[in-house]
Design a protein around this motif. Structure first.
Motif, mmCIF file in Angstrom:
data_model
loop_
_atom_site.group_PDB
_atom_site.id
_atom_site.type_symbol
_atom_site.label_atom_id
_atom_site.label_comp_id
_atom_site.label_asym_id
_atom_site.label_seq_id
_atom_site.Cartn_x
_atom_site.Cartn_y
_atom_site.Cartn_z
ATOM 1 N N TYR A 269 0.798 -1.221 0.000
ATOM 2 C CA TYR A 269 0.000 0.000 0.000
ATOM 3 C C TYR A 269 0.829 1.268 0.000
ATOM 4 C CZ TYR A 269 -4.649 -2.003 0.638
ATOM 5 O OH TYR A 269 -5.836 -2.637 0.470
ATOM 6 N N ASN A 270 1.903 1.290 0.730
ATOM 7 C CA ASN A 270 2.655 2.531 0.847
ATOM 8 C C ASN A 270 3.764 2.668 -0.173
ATOM 9 O OD1 ASN A 270 1.114 3.467 2.887
ATOM 10 N ND2 ASN A 270 2.487 2.882 4.533
ATOM 11 N N SER A 271 3.764 1.781 -1.154
ATOM 12 C CA SER A 271 4.736 1.904 -2.234
ATOM 13 C C SER A 271 4.421 3.149 -3.045
ATOM 14 C CB SER A 271 4.653 0.663 -3.124
ATOM 15 O OG SER A 271 5.390 0.827 -4.290
ATOM 16 N N PRO A 272 5.382 4.073 -3.237
ATOM 17 C CA PRO A 272 5.076 5.294 -3.985
ATOM 18 C C PRO A 272 4.766 4.987 -5.448
ATOM 19 C CG PRO A 272 7.427 5.145 -3.579
ATOM 20 C CD PRO A 272 6.792 4.038 -2.810
ATOM 21 N N LEU A 273 3.895 5.784 -6.034
ATOM 22 C CA LEU A 273 3.592 5.665 -7.453
ATOM 23 C C LEU A 273 4.725 6.273 -8.272
ATOM 24 C CD1 LEU A 273 -0.163 6.702 -7.683
ATOM 25 C CD2 LEU A 273 0.825 4.448 -7.298
ATOM 26 N N HIS A 274 5.100 5.584 -9.342
ATOM 27 C CA HIS A 274 6.059 6.095 -10.317
ATOM 28 C C HIS A 274 5.292 6.363 -11.598
ATOM 29 C CE1 HIS A 274 9.868 5.227 -8.098
ATOM 30 N NE2 HIS A 274 9.029 4.447 -7.440
ATOM 31 N N PHE A 275 5.363 7.597 -12.070
ATOM 32 C CA PHE A 275 4.560 8.016 -13.212
ATOM 33 C C PHE A 275 5.349 7.992 -14.517
ATOM 34 C CE2 PHE A 275 0.542 9.661 -11.592
ATOM 35 C CZ PHE A 275 0.800 9.773 -10.240
ATOM 36 N N GLY A 276 4.611 7.724 -15.600
ATOM 37 C CA GLY A 276 5.151 7.953 -16.925
ATOM 38 C C GLY A 276 4.953 9.412 -17.304
#
Lengths: 110, 113
Positions: free
Chosen positions: B98-105
């Motif tokens: 859950y707390n894994s940060p989002l990595h965006f394109g």
């Protein structure tokens, strides 16, 4: 009602002029608060995650802090390359998705 | 190590048409989320996919649909395009935690005329 409110909407600084960006939030249970940087035409770039009140994180000229109702992103002696939009997002307990604020557009002039 | 990749980078469509956007997640990531970002606004959550199923959905109409493939890549489909669908569409990947940060394109810029 917005869950995440960022202020100011825009901020212009001279190089070396320190300041702070604010992110206030209203969620029933905060699992995490995230700061991202977004350059024009690009996707958001992850900066920090804060989990509990009193926590602080630092990266180069940036320091993020968290209280029970808001977070601050402090920028010390900014440089022109720090110019970008800074986004704050919250993650509620029980969810893995993020709710974003509208961002603060920072312009640092030489 | 490649980050999140999205295609195409830009797209122009006419009202009423349909569009498909594609996303390949960062290596090691198994969850894909889609966001819509209008000009001057923060990203708005559309939906999230994990193990090829839609796990969560934001406040978007059924015209927005998606798919996740066994290799974790994902597609976003939008039917019956409206002018208001013009935006930057961002794909983000993360690990299941859950707390894994989002990595965006870097997104797909969709313009509907």
């Amino acid at each position: 009602e917005d869950q995440v409110t960022q202020s100011p909407e825009a901020l212009r600084l001279q190089e070396g002029e320190s300041s702070s960006l604010n992110c206030s939030y209203t969620v029933s249970g905060l699992r995490g608060l995230f700061w991202y940087r977004q350059d024009p035409g690009k996707g958001p770039e992850f900066l920090f995650t804060l989990y509990s009140a009193g926590e602080e994180k630092e990266k180069e000229r940036l320091k993020a802090t968290l209280t029970k109702k808001e977070s601050f992103l402090h920028i010390t002696a900014p440089k022109p390359e720090d110019s970008a939009t800074y986004l704050c997002a919250v993650q509620e307990s029980g969810y893995s998705t993020l709710t974003f604020g509208k961002g603060t557009m920072l312009l640092v002039s030489p | 190590d490649a980050g999140v990749t999205q295609s195409p980078t830009h797209l122009i469509k006419t009202r009423g048409q349909q569009v498909t956007l594609r996303c390949s997640p960062k290596s090691g990531h198994d969850t894909v989320s889609w966001y819509q970002q209008a000009l001057g606004q923060g990203p708005q959550f559309i939906f999230q996919y994990y193990e090829e199923e839609e796990r969560q959905r934001g406040n978007f109409p059924d015209r927005f649909s998606g798919h996740q493939f066994p290799n974790y890549s994902s597609e976003l489909n939008v039917n019956a395009l409206l002018l208001g669908d013009s935006a930057l569409y961002l794909c983000a990947s993360s690990r299941t935690a859950y707390n894994s940060p989002l990595h965006f394109g870097n997104g797909t810029r969709l313009t509907v005329t």
